[in-house]
Design a protein around this motif. Structure first.
Motif, PDB file in Angstrom:
ATOM      1  N   UNK A   1       0.833  -1.174   0.000  1.00 59.23           N
ATOM      2  CA  UNK A   1       0.000   0.000   0.000  1.00 59.23           C
ATOM      3  C   UNK A   1       0.892   1.256   0.000  1.00 59.23           C
ATOM      4  N   UNK A   2       0.442   2.294  -0.691  1.00 56.07           N
ATOM      5  CA  UNK A   2       1.208   3.537  -0.697  1.00 56.07           C
ATOM      6  C   UNK A   2       1.175   4.194   0.682  1.00 56.07           C
ATOM      7  N   UNK A   3       2.096   5.145   0.915  1.00 55.07           N
ATOM      8  CA  UNK A   3       2.174   5.842   2.194  1.00 55.07           C
ATOM      9  C   UNK A   3       0.988   6.783   2.413  1.00 55.07           C
ATOM     10  N   UNK A   4       0.321   7.194   1.353  1.00 51.42           N
ATOM     11  CA  UNK A   4      -0.849   8.060   1.491  1.00 51.42           C
ATOM     12  C   UNK A   4      -2.020   7.245   2.041  1.00 51.42           C
ATOM     13  N   UNK A   5      -3.130   7.917   2.251  1.00 53.44           N
ATOM     14  CA  UNK A   5      -4.312   7.255   2.784  1.00 53.44           C
ATOM     15  C   UNK A   5      -4.766   6.160   1.825  1.00 53.44           C
ATOM     16  N   UNK A   6      -4.838   4.913   2.301  1.00 54.93           N
ATOM     17  CA  UNK A   6      -5.273   3.828   1.412  1.00 54.93           C
ATOM     18  C   UNK A   6      -6.752   3.972   1.041  1.00 54.93           C
ATOM     19  N   UNK A   7      -7.074   3.532  -0.159  1.00 56.39           N
ATOM     20  CA  UNK A   7      -8.447   3.576  -0.676  1.00 56.39           C
ATOM     21  C   UNK A   7      -8.891   2.147  -0.948  1.00 56.39           C
ATOM     22  N   UNK A   8      -9.962   1.740  -0.263  1.00 55.59           N
ATOM     23  CA  UNK A   8     -10.510   0.397  -0.423  1.00 55.59           C
ATOM     24  C   UNK A   8     -11.931   0.504  -0.950  1.00 55.59           C
ATOM     25  N   UNK A   9     -12.234  -0.280  -1.970  1.00 61.32           N
ATOM     26  CA  UNK A   9     -13.593  -0.365  -2.498  1.00 61.32           C
ATOM     27  C   UNK A   9     -14.109  -1.778  -2.261  1.00 61.32           C
ATOM     28  N   UNK A  10     -15.279  -1.845  -1.623  1.00 62.27           N
ATOM     29  CA  UNK A  10     -15.929  -3.126  -1.360  1.00 62.27           C
ATOM     30  C   UNK A  10     -17.008  -3.332  -2.419  1.00 62.27           C
ATOM     31  N   UNK A  11     -17.029  -4.526  -3.022  1.00 59.35           N
ATOM     32  CA  UNK A  11     -17.926  -4.802  -4.133  1.00 59.35           C
ATOM     33  C   UNK A  11     -18.671  -6.105  -3.884  1.00 59.35           C
ATOM     34  N   UNK A  12     -19.967  -6.094  -4.142  1.00 62.00           N
ATOM     35  CA  UNK A  12     -20.741  -7.324  -4.244  1.00 62.00           C
ATOM     36  C   UNK A  12     -21.669  -7.147  -5.443  1.00 62.00           C
ATOM     37  N   UNK A  13     -22.515  -8.083  -5.664  1.00 65.98           N
ATOM     38  CA  UNK A  13     -23.343  -7.994  -6.859  1.00 65.98           C
ATOM     39  C   UNK A  13     -24.350  -6.844  -6.773  1.00 65.98           C
ATOM     40  N   UNK A  36     -13.019   4.847   1.891  1.00 66.73           N
ATOM     41  CA  UNK A  36     -13.851   3.665   1.689  1.00 66.73           C
ATOM     42  C   UNK A  36     -14.973   3.971   0.718  1.00 66.73           C
ATOM     43  N   UNK A  37     -15.135   3.104  -0.277  1.00 66.50           N
ATOM     44  CA  UNK A  37     -16.283   3.174  -1.166  1.00 66.50           C
ATOM     45  C   UNK A  37     -16.856   1.767  -1.313  1.00 66.50           C
ATOM     46  N   UNK A  38     -18.084   1.708  -1.815  1.00 69.18           N
ATOM     47  CA  UNK A  38     -18.683   0.409  -2.115  1.00 69.18           C
ATOM     48  C   UNK A  38     -19.508   0.550  -3.376  1.00 69.18           C
ATOM     49  N   UNK A  39     -19.672  -0.573  -4.063  1.00 65.89           N
ATOM     50  CA  UNK A  39     -20.409  -0.568  -5.321  1.00 65.89           C
ATOM     51  C   UNK A  39     -20.824  -1.991  -5.657  1.00 65.89           C
ATOM     52  N   UNK A  40     -21.670  -2.106  -6.673  1.00 69.02           N
ATOM     53  CA  UNK A  40     -22.134  -3.408  -7.111  1.00 69.02           C
ATOM     54  C   UNK A  40     -21.961  -3.601  -8.599  1.00 69.02           C
ATOM     55  N   UNK A  41     -21.844  -4.862  -9.007  1.00 67.59           N
ATOM     56  CA  UNK A  41     -21.722  -5.166 -10.430  1.00 67.59           C
ATOM     57  C   UNK A  41     -23.089  -5.171 -11.109  1.00 67.59           C
ATOM     58  N   UNK A  80      -7.068  -1.160  -3.256  1.00 67.51           N
ATOM     59  CA  UNK A  80      -7.525  -2.525  -3.064  1.00 67.51           C
ATOM     60  C   UNK A  80      -9.020  -2.590  -3.324  1.00 67.51           C
ATOM     61  N   UNK A  81      -9.436  -3.571  -4.103  1.00 69.18           N
ATOM     62  CA  UNK A  81     -10.855  -3.864  -4.310  1.00 69.18           C
ATOM     63  C   UNK A  81     -11.124  -5.197  -3.636  1.00 69.18           C
ATOM     64  N   UNK A  82     -12.091  -5.191  -2.724  1.00 68.89           N
ATOM     65  CA  UNK A  82     -12.474  -6.415  -2.029  1.00 68.89           C
ATOM     66  C   UNK A  82     -13.827  -6.848  -2.575  1.00 68.89           C
ATOM     67  N   UNK A  83     -13.859  -8.020  -3.184  1.00 66.57           N
ATOM     68  CA  UNK A  83     -15.084  -8.572  -3.750  1.00 66.57           C
ATOM     69  C   UNK A  83     -15.667  -9.542  -2.735  1.00 66.57           C
TER      70      UNK A  83
END
Length: 135
Positions: A1-13, A36-41, A80-83
């Motif tokens: 991970x970079x030294x800056x604030x990490x960005x994680x996106x959580x994804x489900x359907x 933190x963000x979240x989204x769906x496919x 990082x994208x967490x599915x």
């Protein structure tokens, strides 16, 4: 991970339950230390009411979140994208890692309703806590 604030996106359907739970739990745990963000496919029309209720039981709110579609820009902006689950399929882009969490599904054992949702919440919560410690 970079030294800056990490960005994680959580994804489900549908982006109405599991990914929203994970995002809310990470926001609650990490505060401003993680974007933190979240989204769906294939996003649905609304959040799963039992998911929201299960979070509220432990003092975690979802704010004004709503289901939204995953975009290429969201993936590219993420470290990082967490599915969550096998139903959602996400293609990696250069520089973005993808993790897949196959969460416990209590309904396969005949557990339904709020009992099911609490077990799902607790499984996701444990994974979010682990991820936070790795960030």
């Amino acid at each position: 991970m970079p030294q800056s604030t990490p960005h994680v996106t959580f994804v489900c359907q549908k982006n109405g339950g599991k990914s929203q739970m994970a995002a809310a739990l990470m926001r609650h745990l990490a505060g401003d230390d993680v974007v933190v963000t979240s989204a769906g496919t294939a996003p649905g029309a609304s959040l799963n009411a039992q998911s929201v209720e299960a979070l509220e039981e432990i003092g975690v709110g979802v704010g004004d979140e709503h289901p939204k579609a995953l975009t290429a820009e969201m993936i590219e902006a993420s470290d990082l994208v967490v599915v969550l689950g096998a139903e959602a399929q996400v293609e990696a882009t250069p520089g973005t890692r993808i993790e897949t969490w196959i969460t416990d599904e209590p309904s396969e054992r005949g557990i339904t309703g709020m009992e099911r949702m609490r077990l799902v919440r607790d499984d996701i919560r444990s994974r979010v806590e682990d991820l936070h410690s790795r960030l």
